[in-house]
Structure formats: C-alpha cells, structure tokens
Design a protein around this motif. Structure first.
Motif, short mmCIF file in Angstrom:
data_model
loop_
_atom_site.label_atom_id
_atom_site.label_comp_id
_atom_site.label_asym_id
_atom_site.label_seq_id
_atom_site.Cartn_x
_atom_site.Cartn_y
_atom_site.Cartn_z
N ARG A 43 17.50 53.17 -3.08
CA ARG A 43 16.86 51.98 -2.55
C ARG A 43 16.05 52.37 -1.33
O ARG A 43 16.38 53.34 -0.64
N ALA A 44 15.03 51.59 -1.05
CA ALA A 44 14.22 51.83 0.14
C ALA A 44 13.63 50.51 0.61
O ALA A 44 13.46 49.58 -0.16
N ILE A 45 13.32 50.48 1.89
CA ILE A 45 12.69 49.31 2.50
C ILE A 45 11.34 49.73 3.05
O ILE A 45 11.21 50.80 3.66
N GLY A 46 10.32 48.90 2.81
CA GLY A 46 8.99 49.19 3.30
C GLY A 46 8.25 47.93 3.67
O GLY A 46 8.64 46.83 3.27
N LYS A 47 7.15 48.11 4.40
CA LYS A 47 6.33 46.97 4.83
C LYS A 47 5.47 46.42 3.71
O LYS A 47 4.84 45.38 3.86
N LYS A 50 4.47 48.71 -2.31
CA LYS A 50 4.00 50.05 -2.63
C LYS A 50 4.70 51.11 -1.78
O LYS A 50 5.16 52.13 -2.29
N ILE A 51 4.80 50.86 -0.49
CA ILE A 51 5.48 51.80 0.39
C ILE A 51 6.95 51.92 0.03
O ILE A 51 7.50 53.03 -0.04
N ALA A 52 7.61 50.81 -0.24
CA ALA A 52 9.02 50.84 -0.63
C ALA A 52 9.19 51.60 -1.94
O ALA A 52 10.14 52.38 -2.08
N HIS A 53 8.29 51.41 -2.90
CA HIS A 53 8.34 52.15 -4.17
C HIS A 53 8.24 53.64 -3.91
O HIS A 53 8.99 54.42 -4.50
N GLN A 54 7.29 54.04 -3.07
CA GLN A 54 7.07 55.46 -2.80
C GLN A 54 8.30 56.11 -2.16
O GLN A 54 8.71 57.20 -2.55
N ILE A 55 8.88 55.44 -1.18
CA ILE A 55 10.05 55.99 -0.50
C ILE A 55 11.24 56.09 -1.46
O ILE A 55 11.94 57.10 -1.50
N ALA A 56 11.46 55.03 -2.25
CA ALA A 56 12.56 55.05 -3.21
C ALA A 56 12.34 56.12 -4.27
O ALA A 56 13.29 56.79 -4.69
N ALA A 57 11.10 56.33 -4.71
CA ALA A 57 10.79 57.36 -5.69
C ALA A 57 11.07 58.75 -5.12
O ALA A 57 11.64 59.61 -5.80
N GLU A 58 10.71 58.98 -3.86
CA GLU A 58 10.98 60.27 -3.22
C GLU A 58 12.48 60.53 -3.14
O GLU A 58 12.94 61.65 -3.41
#
Length: 70
Positions: A43-47, A50-58
């Motif tokens: 899981r990831a949190i982003g502003k 798209k940013i949350a998707h990228q962080i979670a994918a990494e």
C-alpha cells in the motif's frame, strides 16, 4: 512489475484505491497493489492516485524481486 506478475502469475497487477482523505484541494489517496486477484502486496499514500500507484508499484516490485531471489 507487469512483466514479473505476468510471468509468475499470468496476470497484471490491479491498483485499488483503498481510501481518500482530506479536503479537495489537499487530498491524499491510499492505493493497494493486488496481484493474482487476491493477494495484496503493498500500500502507498500519495497526493494523487498516480503518485500512490507508482510508490505502491515500487514497493511491490521490491517484494517480488526478493521472493524470486530466495
């Protein structure tokens, strides 16, 4: 990430918005990566989504690479 999940599971990862918080001008999104239609990897949190998707994918990519190297 897509290449690894396709070769290992025969499917692509799914990104699911778990929650959104905050006022419209300062919203944050929590996103989960689901692989093989059931297993949540990260899981990831982003502003933005798209940013949350990228962080979670990494994060998911690191987990899968570690699993493949064990």
């Amino acid at each position: 990430l897509q290449e690894i999940t396709q070769s290992k599971y025969g499917t692509t990862p799914e990104y699911k918005v778990i929650a959104s918080r905050g006022p419209d001008h300062k919203k944050e999104f929590e996103v989960a990566v689901i692989v093989d239609d059931e297993e949540e990897y990260a899981r990831a949190i982003g502003k933005s989504k798209k940013i949350a998707h990228q962080i979670a994918a990494e994060k998911t990519l690191k987990i899968l690479e570690k699993e493949l190297n064990e």
